[in-house]
Design a protein around this motif. Structure first.
Motif, mmCIF file in Angstrom:
data_model
loop_
_atom_site.group_PDB
_atom_site.id
_atom_site.type_symbol
_atom_site.label_atom_id
_atom_site.label_comp_id
_atom_site.label_asym_id
_atom_site.label_seq_id
_atom_site.Cartn_x
_atom_site.Cartn_y
_atom_site.Cartn_z
ATOM 1 N N TRP A 395 -44.897 -26.446 -59.753
ATOM 2 C CA TRP A 395 -44.496 -26.096 -58.392
ATOM 3 C C TRP A 395 -43.616 -27.186 -57.784
ATOM 4 O O TRP A 395 -42.719 -26.885 -56.981
ATOM 5 C CB TRP A 395 -45.724 -25.840 -57.524
ATOM 6 C CG TRP A 395 -46.548 -27.051 -57.178
ATOM 7 C CD1 TRP A 395 -47.631 -27.527 -57.848
ATOM 8 C CD2 TRP A 395 -46.334 -27.945 -56.078
ATOM 9 N NE1 TRP A 395 -48.121 -28.645 -57.235
ATOM 10 C CE2 TRP A 395 -47.352 -28.928 -56.133
ATOM 11 C CE3 TRP A 395 -45.413 -28.009 -55.041
ATOM 12 C CZ2 TRP A 395 -47.455 -29.962 -55.215
ATOM 13 C CZ3 TRP A 395 -45.517 -29.035 -54.105
ATOM 14 C CH2 TRP A 395 -46.523 -29.997 -54.204
ATOM 15 N N GLN A 396 -43.839 -28.425 -58.169
ATOM 16 C CA GLN A 396 -42.981 -29.490 -57.668
ATOM 17 C C GLN A 396 -41.556 -29.351 -58.212
ATOM 18 O O GLN A 396 -40.575 -29.521 -57.479
ATOM 19 C CB GLN A 396 -43.563 -30.852 -58.047
ATOM 20 C CG GLN A 396 -44.889 -31.164 -57.384
ATOM 21 C CD GLN A 396 -45.447 -32.511 -57.807
ATOM 22 O OE1 GLN A 396 -44.863 -33.212 -58.628
ATOM 23 N NE2 GLN A 396 -46.613 -32.870 -57.262
ATOM 24 N N VAL A 397 -41.438 -29.054 -59.488
ATOM 25 C CA VAL A 397 -40.111 -28.863 -60.079
ATOM 26 C C VAL A 397 -39.410 -27.669 -59.432
ATOM 27 O O VAL A 397 -38.206 -27.731 -59.130
ATOM 28 C CB VAL A 397 -40.236 -28.667 -61.599
ATOM 29 C CG1 VAL A 397 -38.884 -28.343 -62.229
ATOM 30 C CG2 VAL A 397 -40.831 -29.905 -62.244
ATOM 31 N N ALA A 398 -40.154 -26.580 -59.200
ATOM 32 C CA ALA A 398 -39.548 -25.394 -58.596
ATOM 33 C C ALA A 398 -39.071 -25.676 -57.175
ATOM 34 O O ALA A 398 -37.955 -25.281 -56.794
ATOM 35 C CB ALA A 398 -40.549 -24.238 -58.611
ATOM 36 N N ALA A 399 -39.895 -26.357 -56.372
ATOM 37 C CA ALA A 399 -39.530 -26.610 -54.979
ATOM 38 C C ALA A 399 -38.329 -27.548 -54.869
ATOM 39 O O ALA A 399 -37.353 -27.262 -54.142
ATOM 40 C CB ALA A 399 -40.731 -27.188 -54.229
ATOM 41 N N VAL A 400 -38.382 -28.654 -55.591
ATOM 42 C CA VAL A 400 -37.271 -29.610 -55.516
ATOM 43 C C VAL A 400 -36.004 -29.013 -56.123
ATOM 44 O O VAL A 400 -34.898 -29.183 -55.589
ATOM 45 C CB VAL A 400 -37.652 -30.920 -56.220
ATOM 46 C CG1 VAL A 400 -36.481 -31.900 -56.206
ATOM 47 C CG2 VAL A 400 -38.868 -31.549 -55.544
ATOM 48 N N GLY A 401 -36.143 -28.301 -57.233
ATOM 49 C CA GLY A 401 -34.974 -27.684 -57.846
ATOM 50 C C GLY A 401 -34.331 -26.664 -56.946
ATOM 51 O O GLY A 401 -33.087 -26.597 -56.845
ATOM 52 N N ALA A 402 -35.125 -25.850 -56.251
ATOM 53 C CA ALA A 402 -34.564 -24.857 -55.330
ATOM 54 C C ALA A 402 -33.806 -25.531 -54.192
ATOM 55 O O ALA A 402 -32.701 -25.104 -53.827
ATOM 56 C CB ALA A 402 -35.681 -23.967 -54.788
ATOM 57 N N ALA A 403 -34.374 -26.594 -53.626
ATOM 58 C CA ALA A 403 -33.705 -27.273 -52.511
ATOM 59 C C ALA A 403 -32.410 -27.941 -52.951
ATOM 60 O O ALA A 403 -31.359 -27.804 -52.298
ATOM 61 C CB ALA A 403 -34.656 -28.311 -51.903
ATOM 62 N N VAL A 404 -32.438 -28.634 -54.080
ATOM 63 C CA VAL A 404 -31.252 -29.361 -54.533
ATOM 64 C C VAL A 404 -30.147 -28.399 -54.940
ATOM 65 O O VAL A 404 -28.966 -28.582 -54.577
ATOM 66 C CB VAL A 404 -31.622 -30.306 -55.695
ATOM 67 C CG1 VAL A 404 -30.380 -30.911 -56.324
ATOM 68 C CG2 VAL A 404 -32.552 -31.397 -55.205
ATOM 69 N N ILE A 405 -30.488 -27.353 -55.673
ATOM 70 C CA ILE A 405 -29.472 -26.397 -56.111
ATOM 71 C C ILE A 405 -28.892 -25.643 -54.924
ATOM 72 O O ILE A 405 -27.685 -25.349 -54.887
ATOM 73 C CB ILE A 405 -30.061 -25.427 -57.144
ATOM 74 C CG1 ILE A 405 -30.473 -26.187 -58.408
ATOM 75 C CG2 ILE A 405 -29.066 -24.342 -57.499
ATOM 76 C CD1 ILE A 405 -29.348 -26.875 -59.118
ATOM 77 N N THR A 406 -29.707 -25.329 -53.927
ATOM 78 C CA THR A 406 -29.183 -24.654 -52.738
ATOM 79 C C THR A 406 -28.138 -25.509 -52.047
ATOM 80 O O THR A 406 -27.040 -25.030 -51.708
ATOM 81 C CB THR A 406 -30.329 -24.323 -51.771
ATOM 82 O OG1 THR A 406 -31.254 -23.446 -52.414
ATOM 83 C CG2 THR A 406 -29.798 -23.650 -50.518
ATOM 84 N N VAL A 407 -28.455 -26.768 -51.836
ATOM 85 C CA VAL A 407 -27.498 -27.669 -51.173
ATOM 86 C C VAL A 407 -26.225 -27.803 -51.998
ATOM 87 O O VAL A 407 -25.100 -27.692 -51.487
ATOM 88 C CB VAL A 407 -28.154 -29.039 -50.925
ATOM 89 C CG1 VAL A 407 -27.134 -30.037 -50.411
ATOM 90 C CG2 VAL A 407 -29.305 -28.907 -49.941
ATOM 91 N N GLY A 408 -26.380 -28.022 -53.301
ATOM 92 C CA GLY A 408 -25.206 -28.194 -54.141
ATOM 93 C C GLY A 408 -24.349 -26.951 -54.223
ATOM 94 O O GLY A 408 -23.110 -27.028 -54.152
ATOM 95 N N ALA A 409 -24.978 -25.774 -54.368
ATOM 96 C CA ALA A 409 -24.207 -24.538 -54.481
ATOM 97 C C ALA A 409 -23.472 -24.219 -53.188
ATOM 98 O O ALA A 409 -22.312 -23.780 -53.209
ATOM 99 C CB ALA A 409 -25.138 -23.388 -54.865
ATOM 100 N N VAL A 410 -24.111 -24.426 -52.058
ATOM 101 C CA VAL A 410 -23.453 -24.158 -50.775
ATOM 102 C C VAL A 410 -22.276 -25.116 -50.573
ATOM 103 O O VAL A 410 -21.178 -24.706 -50.155
ATOM 104 C CB VAL A 410 -24.470 -24.268 -49.622
ATOM 105 C CG1 VAL A 410 -23.760 -24.235 -48.275
ATOM 106 C CG2 VAL A 410 -25.473 -23.121 -49.708
#
Length: 424
Positions: A395-410
Protein backbone atom coordinates in the motif's frame (compact mmCIF):
# COMPACT_ATOMS: atom_id res chain seq x y z
CA UNK A 1 -19.12 -8.73 -72.12
CA UNK A 2 -22.37 -10.46 -71.42
CA UNK A 3 -23.39 -10.80 -67.82
CA UNK A 4 -23.96 -14.24 -66.38
CA UNK A 5 -26.64 -14.84 -63.77
CA UNK A 6 -27.87 -18.02 -62.09
CA UNK A 7 -30.99 -17.92 -64.33
CA UNK A 8 -29.04 -17.50 -67.59
CA UNK A 9 -26.70 -20.05 -69.17
CA UNK A 10 -23.08 -18.98 -69.64
CA UNK A 11 -23.15 -19.83 -73.37
CA UNK A 12 -25.92 -19.14 -75.82
CA UNK A 13 -27.46 -22.22 -77.24
CA UNK A 14 -26.97 -24.32 -74.16
CA UNK A 15 -30.24 -26.05 -73.71
CA UNK A 16 -31.97 -26.59 -70.48
CA UNK A 17 -33.92 -29.77 -70.52
CA UNK A 18 -34.48 -33.00 -68.71
CA UNK A 19 -31.29 -34.59 -70.05
CA UNK A 20 -29.08 -31.52 -70.16
CA UNK A 21 -26.30 -31.05 -67.65
CA UNK A 22 -25.80 -27.61 -66.15
CA UNK A 23 -22.56 -25.94 -67.19
CA UNK A 24 -20.01 -25.92 -64.44
CA UNK A 25 -19.01 -22.36 -63.53
CA UNK A 26 -15.35 -21.62 -64.12
CA UNK A 27 -13.05 -19.11 -62.42
CA UNK A 28 -13.82 -16.72 -59.63
CA UNK A 29 -17.56 -16.90 -59.97
CA UNK A 30 -17.71 -20.36 -58.45
CA UNK A 31 -20.05 -20.54 -55.48
CA UNK A 32 -19.91 -22.86 -52.51
CA UNK A 33 -23.31 -24.50 -51.98
CA UNK A 34 -24.99 -23.71 -48.71
CA UNK A 35 -25.36 -26.58 -46.26
CA UNK A 36 -28.66 -28.42 -46.51
CA UNK A 37 -31.25 -28.17 -43.81
CA UNK A 38 -30.51 -30.60 -41.03
CA UNK A 39 -26.90 -31.14 -42.13
CA UNK A 40 -24.57 -31.21 -39.08
CA UNK A 41 -22.27 -28.23 -38.71
CA UNK A 42 -18.52 -28.59 -38.40
CA UNK A 43 -17.73 -30.31 -35.11
CA UNK A 44 -16.16 -28.30 -32.27
CA UNK A 45 -14.24 -29.55 -29.30
CA UNK A 46 -16.19 -29.94 -26.06
CA UNK A 47 -15.43 -27.26 -23.53
CA UNK A 48 -14.16 -29.69 -20.89
CA UNK A 49 -11.79 -31.44 -23.31
CA UNK A 50 -10.44 -28.20 -24.76
CA UNK A 51 -9.89 -26.63 -21.35
CA UNK A 52 -8.30 -29.78 -19.91
CA UNK A 53 -5.83 -30.15 -22.76
CA UNK A 54 -4.93 -26.43 -22.76
CA UNK A 55 -4.52 -26.30 -18.97
CA UNK A 56 -2.47 -29.50 -18.93
CA UNK A 57 -0.11 -28.20 -21.60
CA UNK A 58 0.26 -24.89 -19.74
CA UNK A 59 1.10 -26.76 -16.52
CA UNK A 60 3.58 -29.07 -18.23
CA UNK A 61 5.47 -26.34 -20.10
CA UNK A 62 5.80 -24.25 -16.94
CA UNK A 63 6.69 -27.16 -14.63
CA UNK A 64 9.48 -28.80 -16.66
CA UNK A 65 11.81 -25.74 -16.56
CA UNK A 66 11.47 -25.71 -12.77
CA UNK A 67 12.45 -29.38 -12.61
CA UNK A 68 15.56 -28.77 -14.72
CA UNK A 69 16.66 -25.75 -12.68
CA UNK A 70 16.13 -27.45 -9.32
CA UNK A 71 17.86 -30.61 -10.52
CA UNK A 72 20.90 -28.50 -11.39
CA UNK A 73 20.58 -26.75 -8.05
CA UNK A 74 20.57 -30.05 -6.19
CA UNK A 75 23.34 -31.57 -8.27
CA UNK A 76 26.25 -32.02 -5.90
CA UNK A 77 28.51 -35.03 -6.39
CA UNK A 78 25.63 -37.19 -7.53
CA UNK A 79 23.46 -36.36 -4.52
CA UNK A 80 20.51 -35.24 -6.65
CA UNK A 81 18.03 -37.77 -8.03
CA UNK A 82 15.35 -37.50 -10.67
CA UNK A 83 12.54 -38.36 -8.24
CA UNK A 84 13.66 -35.68 -5.79
CA UNK A 85 13.94 -33.17 -8.63
CA UNK A 86 10.42 -34.00 -9.84
CA UNK A 87 8.95 -33.58 -6.36
CA UNK A 88 10.90 -30.41 -5.69
CA UNK A 89 9.84 -29.15 -9.11
CA UNK A 90 6.19 -29.53 -8.13
CA UNK A 91 6.81 -27.56 -4.94
CA UNK A 92 8.69 -24.84 -6.81
CA UNK A 93 5.98 -24.73 -9.48
CA UNK A 94 3.33 -24.18 -6.82
CA UNK A 95 5.52 -21.51 -5.20
CA UNK A 96 5.51 -19.63 -8.51
CA UNK A 97 1.74 -19.27 -8.14
CA UNK A 98 2.05 -17.82 -4.65
CA UNK A 99 1.42 -21.04 -2.70
CA UNK A 100 3.70 -20.98 0.39
CA UNK A 101 5.79 -24.01 1.24
CA UNK A 102 6.37 -25.45 4.69
CA UNK A 103 10.07 -25.98 5.39
CA UNK A 104 12.16 -26.82 8.43
CA UNK A 105 13.07 -23.14 8.84
CA UNK A 106 9.43 -22.03 8.57
CA UNK A 107 7.03 -21.01 5.79
CA UNK A 108 8.71 -20.09 2.51
CA UNK A 109 6.44 -17.78 0.53
CA UNK A 110 8.69 -15.62 -1.65
CA UNK A 111 7.48 -16.39 -5.17
CA UNK A 112 9.99 -16.21 -8.06
CA UNK A 113 8.24 -13.73 -10.34
CA UNK A 114 10.07 -14.89 -13.46
CA UNK A 115 8.31 -18.24 -13.04
CA UNK A 116 5.07 -16.43 -12.24
CA UNK A 117 5.33 -14.49 -15.50
CA UNK A 118 5.98 -17.72 -17.43
CA UNK A 119 2.95 -19.40 -15.85
CA UNK A 120 0.76 -16.37 -16.54
CA UNK A 121 1.79 -16.33 -20.19
CA UNK A 122 1.13 -20.04 -20.65
CA UNK A 123 -2.30 -19.74 -19.06
CA UNK A 124 -3.08 -16.77 -21.29
CA UNK A 125 -2.32 -18.97 -24.28
CA UNK A 126 -4.53 -21.67 -22.75
CA UNK A 127 -7.41 -19.19 -22.74
CA UNK A 128 -6.69 -18.39 -26.39
CA UNK A 129 -6.63 -22.04 -27.47
CA UNK A 130 -9.75 -22.94 -25.51
CA UNK A 131 -11.70 -20.04 -27.01
CA UNK A 132 -10.67 -21.08 -30.50
CA UNK A 133 -11.50 -24.72 -29.89
CA UNK A 134 -15.08 -24.00 -28.82
CA UNK A 135 -15.65 -21.66 -31.78
CA UNK A 136 -15.75 -18.42 -29.79
CA UNK A 137 -13.05 -16.63 -31.76
CA UNK A 138 -14.19 -13.14 -32.72
CA UNK A 139 -17.69 -13.75 -31.35
CA UNK A 140 -17.63 -10.77 -28.96
CA UNK A 141 -19.49 -12.82 -26.39
CA UNK A 142 -18.58 -12.12 -22.75
CA UNK A 143 -20.37 -15.31 -21.78
CA UNK A 144 -18.15 -17.46 -23.99
CA UNK A 145 -15.02 -15.69 -22.74
CA UNK A 146 -16.01 -16.31 -19.12
CA UNK A 147 -16.90 -19.94 -19.84
CA UNK A 148 -13.56 -20.60 -21.49
CA UNK A 149 -11.62 -18.88 -18.70
CA UNK A 150 -13.59 -20.60 -15.95
CA UNK A 151 -13.14 -24.02 -17.53
CA UNK A 152 -9.38 -23.49 -17.82
CA UNK A 153 -9.28 -22.31 -14.20
CA UNK A 154 -11.13 -25.38 -12.92
CA UNK A 155 -8.95 -27.78 -14.90
CA UNK A 156 -5.82 -25.99 -13.75
CA UNK A 157 -6.98 -26.09 -10.12
CA UNK A 158 -7.47 -29.86 -10.35
CA UNK A 159 -3.93 -30.22 -11.65
CA UNK A 160 -2.73 -28.01 -8.81
CA UNK A 161 -4.46 -30.17 -6.21
CA UNK A 162 -2.83 -33.25 -7.72
CA UNK A 163 0.58 -31.58 -7.65
CA UNK A 164 0.05 -30.40 -4.09
CA UNK A 165 -0.82 -33.94 -2.99
CA UNK A 166 2.39 -35.26 -4.53
CA UNK A 167 4.54 -32.43 -3.14
CA UNK A 168 3.05 -32.46 0.36
CA UNK A 169 1.52 -28.97 0.13
CA UNK A 170 -1.88 -28.07 1.67
CA UNK A 171 -4.49 -29.02 -0.92
CA UNK A 172 -7.15 -26.39 -0.24
CA UNK A 173 -4.76 -23.44 -0.43
CA UNK A 174 -3.20 -24.78 -3.62
CA UNK A 175 -6.55 -25.49 -5.28
CA UNK A 176 -8.07 -22.08 -4.52
CA UNK A 177 -4.91 -20.21 -5.50
CA UNK A 178 -4.54 -21.98 -8.83
CA UNK A 179 -8.27 -21.63 -9.54
CA UNK A 180 -8.11 -17.86 -9.16
CA UNK A 181 -4.75 -17.52 -10.91
CA UNK A 182 -5.74 -19.75 -13.82
CA UNK A 183 -9.12 -18.11 -14.34
CA UNK A 184 -7.75 -14.56 -14.37
CA UNK A 185 -4.84 -15.41 -16.67
CA UNK A 186 -7.01 -17.40 -19.08
CA UNK A 187 -9.57 -14.59 -19.10
CA UNK A 188 -6.95 -12.26 -20.54
CA UNK A 189 -6.38 -14.56 -23.49
CA UNK A 190 -10.06 -15.40 -23.92
CA UNK A 191 -11.09 -11.74 -23.88
CA UNK A 192 -8.59 -10.92 -26.61
CA UNK A 193 -9.51 -13.91 -28.77
CA UNK A 194 -13.24 -13.32 -28.55
CA UNK A 195 -12.68 -9.55 -29.12
CA UNK A 196 -14.47 -8.79 -25.87
CA UNK A 197 -11.51 -6.66 -24.78
CA UNK A 198 -11.80 -4.54 -27.91
CA UNK A 199 -15.55 -4.25 -27.41
CA UNK A 200 -15.13 -3.00 -23.84
CA UNK A 201 -12.45 -0.56 -24.94
CA UNK A 202 -14.66 0.82 -27.71
CA UNK A 203 -17.55 1.36 -25.30
CA UNK A 204 -15.48 3.08 -22.61
CA UNK A 205 -15.05 6.87 -22.61
CA UNK A 206 -12.03 8.14 -24.49
CA UNK A 207 -10.52 10.01 -21.49
CA UNK A 208 -10.67 6.78 -19.49
CA UNK A 209 -8.82 4.88 -22.22
CA UNK A 210 -6.19 7.62 -22.46
CA UNK A 211 -5.72 7.65 -18.68
CA UNK A 212 -5.34 3.88 -18.42
CA UNK A 213 -2.92 3.81 -21.33
CA UNK A 214 -0.83 6.62 -19.87
CA UNK A 215 -0.78 5.02 -16.42
CA UNK A 216 0.38 1.70 -17.83
CA UNK A 217 3.11 3.44 -19.83
CA UNK A 218 4.30 5.31 -16.72
CA UNK A 219 4.32 2.13 -14.64
CA UNK A 220 6.26 0.21 -17.27
CA UNK A 221 8.78 3.02 -17.64
CA UNK A 222 9.33 3.02 -13.90
CA UNK A 223 9.71 -0.76 -13.85
CA UNK A 224 12.29 -0.44 -16.62
CA UNK A 225 14.18 2.11 -14.54
CA UNK A 226 14.01 -0.25 -11.57
CA UNK A 227 15.42 -3.08 -13.68
CA UNK A 228 18.31 -0.87 -14.72
CA UNK A 229 18.98 0.20 -11.13
CA UNK A 230 18.86 -3.39 -9.86
CA UNK A 231 21.18 -4.59 -12.62
CA UNK A 232 23.63 -1.79 -11.89
CA UNK A 233 23.60 -2.63 -8.18
CA UNK A 234 24.24 -6.35 -8.81
CA UNK A 235 26.99 -5.49 -11.30
CA UNK A 236 28.62 -3.20 -8.74
CA UNK A 237 28.60 -5.99 -6.17
CA UNK A 238 29.47 -8.66 -8.75
CA UNK A 239 32.56 -9.76 -6.85
CA UNK A 240 30.58 -10.53 -3.71
CA UNK A 241 27.92 -12.34 -5.77
CA UNK A 242 30.57 -14.50 -7.43
CA UNK A 243 32.09 -15.35 -4.05
CA UNK A 244 28.67 -16.39 -2.75
CA UNK A 245 28.06 -18.63 -5.75
CA UNK A 246 31.51 -20.22 -5.43
CA UNK A 247 31.00 -20.86 -1.73
CA UNK A 248 28.34 -23.51 -2.43
CA UNK A 249 30.94 -26.01 -3.74
CA UNK A 250 28.45 -27.70 -6.06
CA UNK A 251 30.47 -27.81 -9.25
CA UNK A 252 29.66 -26.17 -12.55
CA UNK A 253 26.17 -27.67 -12.84
CA UNK A 254 25.21 -26.72 -9.30
CA UNK A 255 26.51 -23.17 -9.72
CA UNK A 256 24.51 -22.91 -12.95
CA UNK A 257 21.41 -23.92 -11.01
CA UNK A 258 22.11 -21.31 -8.33
CA UNK A 259 22.52 -18.67 -11.03
CA UNK A 260 19.22 -19.67 -12.68
CA UNK A 261 17.41 -19.54 -9.34
CA UNK A 262 18.81 -16.05 -8.79
CA UNK A 263 17.61 -15.01 -12.25
CA UNK A 264 14.16 -16.33 -11.40
CA UNK A 265 14.06 -13.75 -8.59
CA UNK A 266 15.39 -10.91 -10.77
CA UNK A 267 11.87 -9.44 -11.29
CA UNK A 268 11.48 -9.33 -7.50
CA UNK A 269 14.66 -7.30 -7.27
CA UNK A 270 13.35 -5.01 -10.01
CA UNK A 271 10.22 -4.20 -8.03
CA UNK A 272 12.22 -3.72 -4.84
CA UNK A 273 14.41 -1.25 -6.73
CA UNK A 274 11.28 0.64 -7.84
CA UNK A 275 10.13 0.82 -4.23
CA UNK A 276 13.60 2.06 -3.29
CA UNK A 277 13.45 4.81 -5.95
CA UNK A 278 9.97 5.86 -4.85
CA UNK A 279 10.99 6.20 -1.20
CA UNK A 280 9.17 3.51 0.84
CA UNK A 281 11.98 1.03 0.26
CA UNK A 282 11.79 -2.61 1.28
CA UNK A 283 12.67 -4.94 4.12
CA UNK A 284 15.05 -7.88 4.25
CA UNK A 285 13.74 -9.25 7.51
CA UNK A 286 11.83 -8.05 10.51
CA UNK A 287 12.81 -4.59 11.80
CA UNK A 288 15.01 -3.89 8.77
CA UNK A 289 14.77 -1.14 6.17
CA UNK A 290 16.47 -0.39 2.85
CA UNK A 291 15.59 3.16 1.81
CA UNK A 292 17.36 6.07 0.18
CA UNK A 293 17.54 7.73 3.60
CA UNK A 294 18.31 4.64 5.71
CA UNK A 295 19.88 1.21 5.33
CA UNK A 296 19.42 -1.01 8.35
CA UNK A 297 19.93 -4.75 7.81
CA UNK A 298 21.22 -7.57 9.93
CA UNK A 299 22.78 -10.88 8.97
CA UNK A 300 21.69 -11.79 5.44
CA UNK A 301 21.27 -15.23 3.90
CA UNK A 302 23.92 -16.33 1.38
CA UNK A 303 21.90 -15.32 -1.67
CA UNK A 304 23.85 -13.86 -4.62
CA UNK A 305 21.02 -11.47 -5.48
CA UNK A 306 21.38 -9.70 -2.12
CA UNK A 307 24.98 -8.77 -2.90
CA UNK A 308 23.71 -5.63 -4.63
CA UNK A 309 22.10 -4.10 -1.54
CA UNK A 310 23.18 -0.50 -0.88
CA UNK A 311 25.71 0.04 1.88
CA UNK A 312 24.22 3.26 3.25
CA UNK A 313 21.95 6.23 2.55
CA UNK A 314 22.07 7.99 -0.80
CA UNK A 315 24.29 11.04 -1.00
CA UNK A 316 26.03 13.14 -3.62
CA UNK A 317 25.18 12.33 -7.22
CA UNK A 318 23.16 9.35 -6.12
CA UNK A 319 20.41 11.72 -4.98
CA UNK A 320 19.56 12.23 -8.68
CA UNK A 321 17.94 8.79 -8.55
CA UNK A 322 15.07 10.31 -6.60
CA UNK A 323 14.00 12.21 -9.74
CA UNK A 324 13.58 9.01 -11.80
CA UNK A 325 9.90 8.35 -10.83
CA UNK A 326 8.93 11.95 -11.62
CA UNK A 327 10.74 11.74 -14.97
CA UNK A 328 8.89 8.52 -15.79
CA UNK A 329 5.57 10.27 -15.13
CA UNK A 330 6.66 13.28 -17.20
CA UNK A 331 7.63 11.02 -20.10
CA UNK A 332 4.21 9.34 -20.01
CA UNK A 333 2.49 12.75 -19.89
CA UNK A 334 4.61 13.93 -22.82
CA UNK A 335 3.57 10.90 -24.88
CA UNK A 336 -0.08 11.52 -24.00
CA UNK A 337 0.10 15.18 -25.05
CA UNK A 338 1.90 14.36 -28.29
CA UNK A 339 -0.75 11.84 -29.22
CA UNK A 340 -3.65 14.18 -28.44
CA UNK A 341 -1.94 17.04 -30.28
CA UNK A 342 -1.66 14.91 -33.41
CA UNK A 343 -5.34 14.05 -33.21
CA UNK A 344 -6.24 17.72 -32.72
CA UNK A 345 -4.07 18.69 -35.67
CA UNK A 346 -5.83 16.14 -37.87
CA UNK A 347 -9.19 17.53 -36.77
CA UNK A 348 -7.94 21.13 -37.24
CA UNK A 349 -9.09 22.00 -33.73
CA UNK A 350 -7.17 23.21 -30.66
CA UNK A 351 -6.44 20.79 -27.86
CA UNK A 352 -8.36 21.84 -24.77
CA UNK A 353 -6.92 21.51 -21.28
CA UNK A 354 -9.70 19.33 -19.87
CA UNK A 355 -9.29 16.33 -22.21
CA UNK A 356 -5.53 16.56 -21.62
CA UNK A 357 -5.17 17.05 -17.86
CA UNK A 358 -7.97 14.64 -16.97
CA UNK A 359 -6.25 11.53 -18.41
CA UNK A 360 -2.91 12.76 -17.08
CA UNK A 361 -4.30 12.93 -13.55
CA UNK A 362 -5.93 9.51 -13.96
CA UNK A 363 -2.60 8.00 -14.96
CA UNK A 364 -1.32 8.28 -11.39
CA UNK A 365 -3.86 5.97 -9.73
CA UNK A 366 -3.56 3.48 -12.60
CA UNK A 367 0.22 3.36 -12.25
CA UNK A 368 -0.08 3.20 -8.45
CA UNK A 369 -2.43 0.22 -8.69
CA UNK A 370 -0.06 -1.55 -11.06
CA UNK A 371 2.95 -0.93 -8.83
CA UNK A 372 1.03 -1.90 -5.68
CA UNK A 373 -0.01 -5.25 -7.16
CA UNK A 374 3.55 -5.87 -8.31
CA UNK A 375 4.90 -5.01 -4.85
CA UNK A 376 2.46 -7.37 -3.17
CA UNK A 377 3.46 -10.18 -5.54
CA UNK A 378 7.17 -9.59 -4.97
CA UNK A 379 7.00 -9.78 -1.16
CA UNK A 380 6.95 -12.89 1.00
CA UNK A 381 8.85 -14.82 3.62
CA UNK A 382 12.13 -16.71 3.56
CA UNK A 383 11.25 -18.76 6.62
CA UNK A 384 10.17 -18.05 10.14
CA UNK A 385 11.62 -15.69 12.71
CA UNK A 386 13.61 -12.72 11.47
CA UNK A 387 13.16 -13.47 7.77
CA UNK A 388 9.38 -13.64 7.96
CA UNK A 389 9.05 -10.25 6.22
CA UNK A 390 10.93 -9.68 2.97
CA UNK A 391 10.02 -7.12 0.33
CA UNK A 392 8.13 -3.81 0.13
CA UNK A 393 4.83 -2.82 1.70
CA UNK A 394 2.28 -2.83 -1.12
CA UNK A 395 0.00 0.00 0.00
CA UNK A 396 2.92 2.34 0.58
CA UNK A 397 4.29 1.70 -2.91
CA UNK A 398 0.82 2.19 -4.42
CA UNK A 399 0.15 5.47 -2.58
CA UNK A 400 3.53 7.06 -3.24
CA UNK A 401 3.61 5.81 -6.83
CA UNK A 402 0.16 7.24 -7.55
CA UNK A 403 1.09 10.65 -6.14
CA UNK A 404 4.46 10.89 -7.90
CA UNK A 405 3.18 9.68 -11.27
CA UNK A 406 0.20 12.05 -11.10
CA UNK A 407 2.45 15.05 -10.53
CA UNK A 408 4.90 13.99 -13.22
CA UNK A 409 2.25 13.18 -15.83
CA UNK A 410 0.38 16.45 -15.29
CA UNK A 411 3.62 18.47 -15.51
CA UNK A 412 4.75 16.63 -18.64
CA UNK A 413 1.41 16.94 -20.40
CA UNK A 414 0.91 20.60 -19.47
CA UNK A 415 4.44 21.59 -20.49
CA UNK A 416 4.11 19.81 -23.83
CA UNK A 417 0.78 21.52 -24.51
CA UNK A 418 2.09 24.95 -23.50
CA UNK A 419 5.24 24.69 -25.61
CA UNK A 420 3.54 23.29 -28.71
CA UNK A 421 2.36 25.43 -31.58
CA UNK A 422 -1.39 25.65 -31.97
CA UNK A 423 -2.72 24.21 -35.28
CA UNK A 424 -3.67 26.78 -37.90
Amino acid sequence: MSSVTPDQPSRPGTGVGPGARPAAPVGRGRRVPAPRAGEPRRSRAPLAVAAGVAAGWAALTSWLPVVVVLWLFQLSEGAASVSDALRAGLAGWLLGHGVPLETVAGPFGLAPLALTALVFWRLTRAGVHTSRAIGARGGRSPRQALLAAGAVGVAYALLGVLGAALAGVPLVRAGLTLLLFGTLAALVGAARTTHVAGLLAARSPEPLRDGIRTGLVAGLLLLGAGAGAAGLAVATGGGDAADLIGAYNTGVAGQAGITLVSLAYAPNATIWAVSYLLGPGFAVGTDTAVRTSEVSVGALPAVPLLAGLPRGPVDGLGAALLAVPVLAGMAAGWLLARRLLRIAADDRAPLRWGPLLGPAALAGPVAGLLLGVAAAASAGSLGGGRLAEVGPVAWQVAAVGAAVITVGAVIGAAATRALSRAPR
